[in-house]
Design an enzyme around this catalytic site. Structure first.
Site, PDB file in Angstrom:
ATOM      1  N   TYR A   1      63.082 155.777  16.593  1.00  0.00           N
ATOM      2  CA  TYR A   1      63.144 156.269  15.324  1.00  0.00           C
ATOM      3  C   TYR A   1      61.709 156.790  14.933  1.00  0.00           C
ATOM      4  O   TYR A   1      60.755 155.769  15.382  1.00  0.00           O
ATOM      5  CB  TYR A   1      63.717 155.540  14.194  1.00  0.00           C
ATOM      6  CG  TYR A   1      63.442 155.833  12.778  1.00  0.00           C
ATOM      7  CD1 TYR A   1      64.465 156.725  12.101  1.00  0.00           C
ATOM      8  CD2 TYR A   1      62.411 155.482  12.097  1.00  0.00           C
ATOM      9  CE1 TYR A   1      64.160 157.165  10.761  1.00  0.00           C
ATOM     10  CE2 TYR A   1      61.926 155.808  10.928  1.00  0.00           C
ATOM     11  CZ  TYR A   1      62.994 156.662  10.155  1.00  0.00           C
ATOM     12  OH  TYR A   1      62.657 156.923   9.058  1.00  0.00           O
TER      13      TYR A   1
ATOM     14  N   GLU B   1      61.097 162.948   9.411  1.00  0.00           N
ATOM     15  CA  GLU B   1      61.717 162.223  10.119  1.00  0.00           C
ATOM     16  C   GLU B   1      62.533 162.476  11.267  1.00  0.00           C
ATOM     17  O   GLU B   1      63.285 163.592  11.177  1.00  0.00           O
ATOM     18  CB  GLU B   1      63.049 161.655   8.944  1.00  0.00           C
ATOM     19  CG  GLU B   1      63.649 160.401   9.315  1.00  0.00           C
ATOM     20  CD  GLU B   1      64.686 159.880   8.451  1.00  0.00           C
ATOM     21  OE1 GLU B   1      65.488 160.589   7.872  1.00  0.00           O
ATOM     22  OE2 GLU B   1      64.636 158.718   8.092  1.00  0.00           O
TER      23      GLU B   1
END
Ligand code: GDP
Ligand code: MN
Length: 396
Positions: free
Chosen positions: A118, A206
């Protein structure tokens, strides 16, 4: 302004960030063409078909599917295009899918250990610095990781004056447990990603997941990109990427008539001049036991035309049970606003919810007379609290 995955990836790639390559398609036939072209360019035989909507969690909702041949590409694209995709991040009705991204399959068949990380880049308002947030636990809900295993989330703060330093990029690669070629690729990835963030004037990146393939490539498989609206004047090419179909229709309409409107969940519509007063008004409504249905700043010139446009916007929301108008007459005189409200009301025919009007400032007393003598379902107030009490009374 939010972007689609394919648009976000385009921007990333323009700054040298390695991405999972793909071509956008609006029909199954286009999807098949896209798949053929990708096979020529990348050599991939398998493709992933990914719904393009402004919402995450598409995989969970059935909006990301693997196709192992062209027939499957056509079939899956046919299923996804036009569907109402429901994900953990959409409403219960879901979001209509107008287009799909046909992407190369980057999870090699037989690859037992593709690593998913991530990574996000955002502004830390607390420190006034940009921040790269990253985790070894990619591919899943970062909120769940934050709750259950917060020690697996790392932060790297970046001083805007110096930018990302090489040692910081290395620390990130190290904390992700990488070595050798993958380590090198990750430092390159992070460096390009940060450069993209700064130069695109984004407020959020993101990337979940960032993928490490078994041959040590580091690739952005997903991309959520938010561009700072205030920078769009110098990024006409990004501005052209805006997809109004993804945005709240009332907010889009408000913007077109120059009103600052944000849709909320409550039952009391608000019409206020000035953002600060609008915030205070929302607090007041809550205190009085109501919930604001919207934020609406009508700006400096609250004439009949603008007031009418604002009423129309507010009344599009079926949850609205009352409207609170809270306007301070500084430059604009209260009596003119009051007359504007009365004219707008009459012009619109009947408004089915009570309206509480608080006008304070120049000629407030004359304004009150105009409201009180109008014979309409409009109630005047001069004090803030008095207005709140009247809202509570009509809701009760
Ligand atoms: P999201 O669900 O909206 O976050 O969409 P993502 O782009 O993150 O895709 C969801 C999931 O699909 C990823 O976490 C991957 O596990 C999977 N996925 C994405 N690309 C590929 C691919 O090329 N091949 C395979 N097999 N799976 C993929
Ligand atoms: Mn994702």
């Amino acid at each position: 302004m939010n972007l689609h995955e394919y648009q976000g990836k385009e921007i990333l790639n323009s700054f040298g960030v390695e991405i999972q390559r793909g071509i956008v398609a609006t029909t199954p036939a286009e999807a098949v063409e896209a798949a053929k072209r990708l096979t020529e360019e990348t050599g991939t035989g398998w493709h992933v078909i990914k719904a393009q909507v402004h919402a995450g969690g598409r995989g969970k909702g059935g909006g990301v599917k693997l196709a192992k041949n062209l027939q499957e590409v056509e079939q899956i694209a046919g299923n996804i295009i036009g569907m109402n995709l429901v994900t953990p991040q959409t409403s219960a009705e879901g979001k209509k899918v107008h287009q799909v991204l046909v992407a190369e399959d980057v999870y090699y068949p037989g690859d037992s250990e593709p690593e998913e990380y991530y990574m996000s880049v955002l502004l830390n308002r607390g420190t006034g610095k940009n921040m790269i947030m990253y985790s070894t636990e990619g591919g899943m809900d970062i909120e769940t990781v934050a709750e259950e295993t917060p020690h697996l989330i790392f932060h790297e703060e970046i001083d805007p004056a110096t930018g990302l330093m090489p040692f910081q990029a290395r620390r990130i690669a190290f904390n992700l447990g990488l070595n050798g070629q993958a380590f090198k690729q990750m430092t390159k990835f992070v460096t390009a990603l940060y450069k993209a963030y700064e130069n695109s004037d984004s407020s959020l990146f993101e990337i979940n997941p960032v993928l490490k393939t078994s041959d040590d490539k580091i690739i952005a498989v997903d991309a959520k990109v938010t561009i700072d609206d205030n920078s769009l004047f110098r990024h006409k090419d990004y501005e052209a990427m805006r997809d109004l179909r993804e945005e709240n229709p009332t907010e889009v309409e408000a913007k077109a008539v120059g009103l600052n409107y944000v849709d909320l969940d409550g039952n009391v519509g608000c019409m206020v001049n000035g953002a600060g007063l609008a915030m205070a008004t929302m607090d007041l409504i809550k205190q009085a036991g109501g919930e604001p249905a919207n934020f609406l700043d009508v700006g400096g010139t609250a004439d009949a035309e603008r007031v009418e446009a604002a009423f129309k916007l507010i009344l599009k929301d079926p949850n609205v049970k009352a409207i609170l108008v809270n306007i301070f007459g500084g430059i604009v005189r209260c009596d003119r606003v009051a007359q504007g409200i009365v004219d707008a009301y009459k012009n619109m025919g009947t408004i089915h919810v009570p309206i509480i009007v608080r006008l304070q400032g120049t000629n407030a007393d004359i304004a009150k007379e105009i409201i009180d003598n109008s014979g309409l379902d409009v109630h005047s107030a001069i004090e803030f609290q008095e207005a709140a009490d009247k809202v509570q009374a009509v809701l009760a």
